[in-house]
Design a protein around this motif. Structure first.
Motif, short mmCIF file in Angstrom:
data_model
loop_
_atom_site.label_atom_id
_atom_site.label_comp_id
_atom_site.label_asym_id
_atom_site.label_seq_id
_atom_site.Cartn_x
_atom_site.Cartn_y
_atom_site.Cartn_z
N VAL A 176 0.85 -1.19 0.00
CA VAL A 176 0.00 0.00 0.00
C VAL A 176 0.88 1.24 0.00
O VAL A 176 2.09 1.18 0.26
CB VAL A 176 -0.93 0.02 1.23
N THR A 177 0.25 2.39 -0.29
CA THR A 177 0.97 3.67 -0.26
C THR A 177 0.27 4.62 0.70
O THR A 177 0.19 5.82 0.46
CB THR A 177 1.04 4.27 -1.67
N ALA A 178 -0.23 4.08 1.81
CA ALA A 178 -0.97 4.89 2.77
C ALA A 178 -0.11 5.98 3.39
O ALA A 178 -0.63 7.00 3.85
CB ALA A 178 -1.54 3.99 3.88
N ARG A 179 1.24 5.78 3.43
CA ARG A 179 2.14 6.80 3.96
C ARG A 179 3.02 7.37 2.87
O ARG A 179 4.13 7.82 3.11
CB ARG A 179 2.98 6.21 5.11
N ARG A 180 2.48 7.40 1.64
CA ARG A 180 3.15 7.97 0.48
C ARG A 180 4.48 7.28 0.18
O ARG A 180 5.40 7.89 -0.36
CB ARG A 180 3.37 9.47 0.67
N ARG A 181 4.60 6.03 0.57
CA ARG A 181 5.71 5.16 0.20
C ARG A 181 5.15 3.75 0.15
O ARG A 181 4.16 3.43 0.80
CB ARG A 181 6.88 5.27 1.18
N GLN A 182 5.78 2.89 -0.62
CA GLN A 182 5.27 1.54 -0.76
C GLN A 182 5.72 0.68 0.42
O GLN A 182 6.91 0.56 0.70
CB GLN A 182 5.77 0.94 -2.08
N GLU A 183 4.73 0.09 1.13
CA GLU A 183 5.00 -0.71 2.33
C GLU A 183 4.02 -1.87 2.40
O GLU A 183 2.94 -1.81 1.81
CB GLU A 183 4.85 0.15 3.59
N ARG A 184 4.41 -2.90 3.16
CA ARG A 184 3.46 -3.96 3.50
C ARG A 184 2.35 -3.37 4.37
O ARG A 184 2.61 -2.62 5.31
CB ARG A 184 4.13 -5.09 4.27
N ALA A 185 1.11 -3.71 4.06
CA ALA A 185 -0.01 -3.18 4.85
C ALA A 185 0.14 -3.54 6.32
O ALA A 185 -0.22 -2.75 7.20
CB ALA A 185 -1.33 -3.70 4.30
N GLN A 186 0.66 -4.74 6.61
CA GLN A 186 0.80 -5.17 8.00
C GLN A 186 1.87 -4.41 8.75
O GLN A 186 1.94 -4.46 9.97
CB GLN A 186 1.10 -6.67 8.06
N ASP A 187 2.73 -3.68 8.04
CA ASP A 187 3.78 -2.89 8.70
C ASP A 187 3.37 -1.45 8.94
O ASP A 187 4.12 -0.68 9.54
CB ASP A 187 5.06 -2.91 7.84
N VAL A 188 2.20 -1.06 8.46
CA VAL A 188 1.76 0.33 8.55
C VAL A 188 0.87 0.50 9.79
O VAL A 188 -0.18 -0.14 9.89
CB VAL A 188 0.98 0.74 7.29
N PRO A 189 1.27 1.34 10.75
CA PRO A 189 0.47 1.51 11.98
C PRO A 189 -0.72 2.43 11.75
O PRO A 189 -0.88 3.47 12.40
CB PRO A 189 1.49 2.11 12.96
#
Length: 816
Positions: free
Chosen positions: A76-89
């Motif tokens: 996902v890009t929820a924090r304007r960078r590509q990350e695993r969804a499970q790593d995004v708080p």
């Protein structure tokens, strides 16, 4: 029945055949070109941030990490960078392309069935309300001077009006629903959350996907996309289209036509240019057109007495009797209405954007430039009867917007990861209102006024209005994550926004009988009636709003696949402009909305990632909550709409997502949301119609917010079984339940939507490589009768918009 001929004269069936032929021809050419194209650097292209964000990944149905549970990764890009969804708080739900295919969902209204915290209900596309955790927009009609609290982004571009998002969604990679304030990185009025939609990017490997669907109610749809290289390793393209038609669910017994039909065409073209390994340029152009014979109001109920038993003066039955009008029986799920004036919900949207991604080594620079148009052309029968009372009641829009965002983000693994940037947004919404009255208006509204004066005043009278709210907004933002250890992370962010708004409202009398021949006293009385219904008005206003948003999030990985987090965020929703026919004493400017949000959560996976469990608890306090007020003028059927501030609102609750994929060919998922959203201080709320004899205001402090079910949940299951060779049979089921909620600003008991649940089923046969897939499906398999909205009037008539009945069809898909 409505014509199925498209504007321009091409019959619908012919357009479908032509569209299918074009897709087939395009895919044939693209496959032939593949032999001449090198794909050696395709993988390298994905190293450029967001230039090609894993376009072939298939994220999860509803929970954040369903793809992880079946051995993949949800990025996902929820924090304007590509990350695993499970790593995004962050509490978020991801609906991926596979889930959209399994469920057959292609609009936001359908996607809400997979995300319990998301609520979408609509009077028409312009007047669509989107809530997350009970906040965002209430149930009143849209005001052009007010923004929604849920930001909608498609391919990183903010859509300024919610109506722009009500077309078919085309060729999607994923939909991220971010819950809670997202103001630091997404900005621009995301106090309730954001919906971040990503389409599939162009590919340097030739590919084609297409599908055709036939169903009942004359339903037919073709969707397709083709992608491949134009210049090997340097320029790639993607072309995506969707064409949908469905006949109406309702019957207008007066005109003997079908209503509530759906006709949508959407196209999106993309170019990906990579002149250097570290540079990617993505150009996107899109066009959508939608036509509906809607809204046709359905009589849901009526009342002739107030709550305390007193008679409602000049009530619906009294008016009907005077006019010699026999209303239809109260049987809303017979799906019949009897309007005699023209109604439609037509719109077009188009736009272009350019995204430049430049990998600088230790950082990545991104620029996103976009310009968009939205044209809204409605028509409404304002009285919902076969009488000529209100023959026009509409507000057309011509919206234009420009946005520019520049951001710099760190890359790789760092002690401190950061994103900094700046954002500019300009928008103007030109509104063109019209209200017209017919031959029955005087008798219906003015029983004590002489027919000569009443008819002279209202029969053929039309008032028009113009409004021009304009917004200019500039912001600077930054967010940083300190990776204190491999397990402990602290994220802080700030965003400063300066916004300037201005606008003018002008209402004037456009048409009507010449009153000069009336005696002076009669002429004055007729003019007074016109002024009561639609006063001549002209004013301008402006608003300056500077705000600071921020967040702080602490996360700790207690195990390799278990993340705990706690966050605080402060958001702000800019003030609004009341560009409408304001009642005396109402300020044309609306105060900004402030939000303080607190959240704790757990993201976890168990049993070798076959089980994913995510939990979140939230508490949100809102001051000066912005709400739309819709009032019915006394002794008329004319509505007055304006914006007001509610001193205090609170939303709190818990959410949970569970996915279990015990084996490769089976998975189960469940999501649940409990939302306690209440008015904490609302002592001057508009009165419910059934209590108007007690006064025009009431105290709703402690009551549930309108449009918010307390309890929602979804259940889903997918199974597949190889049947020999390269074939497998599969099945999908999903069930969505919502508890009761109210769709009126005054919490009228006649606006209560009873709890309901909807079951959708699909069974099919496909090749294991998914090259061919044929399926049969049923939506609303139980044929559940339910309302989307209920709207009681001051004189006792209750109209509603009913939910879709059971529908079925077959779909053929291919991927090459």
């Amino acid at each position: 029945m409505p014509s199925t001929t498209r504007a321009g004269g091409l019959p619908r069936r012919a357009s479908t055949i032509l569209l299918t032929g074009l897709l087939t021809a395009t895919s044939t050419v693209a496959l032939a070109a593949e032999a001449h194209a090198s794909t050696d650097v395709a993988a390298a292209r994905t190293a450029v941030p967001e230039a090609d964000p894993t376009p072939n990944a298939d994220p999860a149905p509803t929970a954040d990490a369903d793809a992880d549970a079946v051995g993949g990764e949800v990025l996902v890009t929820a924090r304007r960078r590509q990350e695993r969804a499970q790593d995004v708080p962050i509490a978020l739900s991801v609906v991926g392309s596979e889930a959209l295919e399994r469920t057959g969902n292609f609009t936001l209204g359908q996607v809400q069935q997979l995300v319990p915290s998301l609520q979408v209900f609509s009077f028409n596309p312009r007047n669509t309300n989107i809530n997350i955790r009970g906040l965002g927009s209430n149930v009143a009609l849209t005001n052009d001077g007010l923004e929604n609290g849920v930001g909608i982004y498609i391919d990183n571009v903010f859509y300024g009006r919610v109506g722009q998002s009500q077309f078919d969604l085309v060729d999607l990679d994923r939909i991220e629903v971010l819950r809670g304030p997202q103001g630091t990185l997404f900005g621009k009025n995301t106090t309730a959350g954001a919906i971040n939609i990503s389409t599939r990017a162009p590919s340097f490997t030739t590919e084609f996907a297409g599908e055709a669907t036939l169903g009942d109610y004359g339903y037919h749809q073709v969707r397709g996309s083709v992608s491949g290289p134009i210049v090997a390793d340097t320029i790639a393209y993607r072309l995506s289209i969707a064409d949908t038609h469905r006949d109406g669910f309702l019957t207008n017994v007066t005109t003997r036509e079908r209503a509530q039909d759906y006709d949508n065409f959407s196209a999106r073209g993309q170019l990906l240019i990579t002149p250097a390994p570290a540079l990617a340029i993505k150009l996107i152009g899109d066009y959508s057109q939608q036509k509906q014979h809607f809204v046709l109001g359905i009589v849901a109920d009526y009342f002739g007495t107030y709550e305390n038993g007193a008679a409602v003066p000049n009530n619906f039955r009294d008016r009907a009797a005077r006019a010699g009008y026999t209303p239809l029986p109260i049987d809303p799920f017979a799906r019949r209405g009897d309007a005699n004036s023209h109604y439609q919900s037509n719109m077009k949207s188009y736009g272009a954007s350019a995204q430049v991604d430049w990998d600088l080594g230790r950082a990545a620079l991104t620029s996103i430039t976009a310009y968009r148009w939205w044209d809204w052309d409605p028509a409404n029968d304002g009285d919902n009867t076969a009488l000529s009372v209100v023959t026009k009641a509409q507000q057309a829009n011509r919206q234009r917007q420009f946005s520019q965002e520049v951001r710099l983000a760190s890359t790789g693994n760092n002690t401190v990861d950061y994103v900094v940037g700046a954002y500019y947004f300009w928008q103007i919404v030109r509104g063109y209102g019209a209200t017209a009255y017919g031959a029955d208006a005087a008798s219906w509204n003015l029983p004590t006024v002489s027919a000569a004066i009443g008819n002279a005043a209202l029969s053929g009278f039309e008032a028009r209005s113009t409004s021009t709210p304009e917004t200019k907004s500039v912001a600077a933002f930054g967010q940083a994550t300190w990776n204190a250890t491999d397990a402990l992370h602290l994220t802080v962010g700030l965003r400063y926004t300066a916004e300037r708004k201005n606008g003018r409202f002008h209402q004037f009398h456009f048409a009507g009988a010449d009153l000069s021949g009336l005696p002076d006293k009669a002429r004055a009385a007729a003019l007074a009636i016109r002024t009561q219904f639609n006063p001549v008005m002209d004013f301008t206003t402006r608003l300056n709003d500077d705000s600071l948003s921020g967040l702080a999030t602490l996360s700790y990985r207690v195990a390799p696949d278990a993340l705990l987090y706690a966050s605080y965020s402060r958001g702000s929703k800019s003030g609004g402009l009341n560009l409408t026919a304001l009642p005396a004493g109402i300020d044309p400017n609306v105060r900004p909305e402030g939000v303080n949000a607190y959240e704790v959560g757990l993201k976890s996976q168990w049993l070798d990632r076959t089980v994913t469990l995510n939990l979140a608890g939230f508490w949100t306090d809102v001051s000066d909550y912005q709400t739309g007020i819709t009032e019915l003028l006394a002794n008329t059927v004319t509505y007055r709409q304006y914006i007001a501030n509610i001193p205090s609102v609170r939303s709190r609750g818990i959410e949970g997502d569970l996915v279990w994929a015990p084996v490769r060919h089976a998975s189960l998922n469940a999501s649940i949301s409990y939302t306690d959203a209440t008015y904490r201080d609302y002592r001057n709320a508009p009165q419910a119609p059934e209590r108007l004899n007690l006064g025009g205001i009431q105290n709703l402090t402690g009551q549930q917010l309108a449009g918010v079910p307390k309890f929602t949940y979804t259940l889903g299951a997918d199974v597949a079984q190889p049947v020999g060779g390269a074939l497998e049979v599969y099945g999908h089921a999903d069930y969505s339940h919502r508890s009761s909620f109210n769709t009126t600003a005054g919490n009228s008991r006649y606006g209560v939507i009873n709890a309901y649940g909807v079951l959708n089923l699909r069974v099919g046969l496909r090749t294991e490589d998914a090259r061919w897939d044929v399926s049969a499906w049923v939506r609303n398999a139980g044929d559940t009768d339910y309302f989307q909205t209920l709207s009681p009037t001051n004189f006792g008539l209750v109209t509603g918009i009913v939910g879709d009945p059971r529908t079925w069809g077959v779909t053929l898909r291919t991927k090459l």
